[in-house]
Write a protein that holds these residues in place. Structure first.
Motif: not given
Lengths: 120, 292
Positions: A32-33, A46-49, A85-88
């Motif tokens: 994860t990031m 952004v975050m990443h799985l 990728e998700g927007s935080l």
């Protein structure tokens, strides 16, 4: 001994046996990031799985230090991806926990969680 | 292993219980049909009761199989509201679980036709048994590589387990009579069991080696610990089966006294339900990591 006694004792035995053991993290083989335990800046957007095999991510929730839980939007739940990728939202300093759910390509229900901190 | 269970939430607990109910009812429905075909010396009353059991367990199996879909949708959503969420329901339905549940339901409806005591209905019901067994190979680890080998092994494993669980009721029913037909029925089941239990254990062992690699190494994982618990109850079940075959069946033949064998069958049924409950728990919560 009648069947009801047998079933009661069987259920009781399962209860006893299952009360000792170790914890599990379902959904290993992923990164994860931000990573678990990492401290990031307030400008993180952004975050990443990241998974080794394609995964359908059905929901990602973020518990924020303000006590609220936010849903993080990313690729559609019915789309299998290796990198999600998700927007935080705007991040305030503090501790955050992410919980995600999804389905692996062989149809297994998967879930996992990780935590990160935000600092100025 | 205990940590896995402590961390379970309501939706997961409901999923495990529904899955266990599905296993029991579906295997019982399929197994009742197998035993209607195998145990040719059942008297009219026992045969009628076994057909009724097949029908009711098939209908119950339909309900449990259908319930797995909204429960899976609720898990995907992270709450019970997901059980009615169109997107989550669509994902659950279009997944291997959805295909498996649909095949289950088709197979179970075919099994329910055994209510009509006709030879045509019996053939149709046997096709239902085949569908039910195949449906278990459409989901989970059966879809991993080597797919053909794993699917075949799962089908064998399920058919053998069905045969066994489906034998408890008719044997219990007949043993109460204590007559020659009862003895021949128990002996016939016992002969078939030698082959079927061998297939059950053999297929299960090969599945374990394919999925986990080193069966000893997986004992450090929760999946392996659940499996070890399951195998401990399987060992108990095999012990009971041996006792029935070597001691209690000859005693029934000699004295016509069926009470000890009936008690043993009750214990076997309880052990079997326990095995299915443990299986439902670990296949719902943890996965093996290949070691070896």
């Amino acid at each position: 001994m009648n069947l009801r006694n047998i079933l009661t004792s069987a259920a009781f035995t399962v209860g006893l046996v299952l009360n000792a053991g170790v914890a599990v993290a379902h959904g290993k083989g992923m990164m994860t990031m931000p990573s678990n335990g990492q401290t990031v800046g307030i400008d993180t957007k952004v975050m990443h799985l990241m998974f080794t095999d394609p995964m359908q991510i059905t929901i990602v929730k973020m518990k924020a230090p303000d006590g609220n839980t936010y849903q993080i939007n990313g690729p559609a739940a019915n789309k299998a991806v290796k990198t999600w990728e998700g927007s935080l939202p705007e991040l305030a300093p503090g501790n955050y926990q992410i919980d995600w759910r999804g389905m692996s390509s062989d149809g297994h229900a998967m879930n996992g969680s990780f935590a990160f901190s935000v600092a100025n | 292993m205990g940590g896995v269970l402590v961390a379970l939430e309501l939706v997961q607990i409901a999923s495990i219980l529904v899955k266990a109910g599905m296993y029991i009812s579906v295997l019982l429905a399929a197994g009742s049909v197998i035993n209607i075909w195998l145990l040719t010396e059942l008297d009219a009353a026992a045969s009628r009761r076994l057909r009724r059991l097949a029908v009711w367990s098939a209908l119950l199996g339909v309900v449990f199989s259908a319930l797995t879909i909204p429960l899976r949708a609720a898990f995907f959503y992270g709450g019970i509201g997901g059980a009615l969420d169109p997107m989550m329901l669509q994902i659950a339905l279009s997944s291997p679980l959805g295909l498996s549940a649909a095949t289950h339901i088709l197979g179970l409806l075919a099994i329910a036709t055994v209510a009509f005591n006709r030879s045509g209905a019996r053939i149709f019901a046997m096709l239902g048994v085949a569908l039910v067994a195949i449906s278990f190979a459409l989901r989970g680890h059966a879809t991993n590589d080597p797919r053909l080998a794993l699917s075949t092994l799962f089908v064998i494993h399920i058919l053998a387990a069905s045969f066994w669980i489906g034998g408890f009721f008719p044997l219990y029913d007949m043993v109460g009579r204590g007559n020659a037909a009862a003895v021949r029925t128990v002996e016939r089941f016992g002969q078939a069991a030698l082959v079927m239990v061998g297939l059950l254990v053999g297929a299960g062992s090969v599945i374990l080696v394919i999925l986990a690699g080193n069966p000893i190494a997986v004992l450090t994982q929760p999946w392996g610990q659940f499996l070890a618990l399951k195998l401990a109850v399987v060992a108990l079940l095999l012990g009971l089966a041996g006792l029935n075959k070597l001691r209690l069946t000859p005693a029934l033949a000699k004295t016509g006294e069926g009470a000890p064998l009936r008690t043993s069958i009750q214990w076997e049924a309880a052990a079997f339900i326990l095995i299915l409950l443990v299986t439902a728990t670990f296949t719902s919560t943890v996965a093996p990591e290949h070691a070896g």
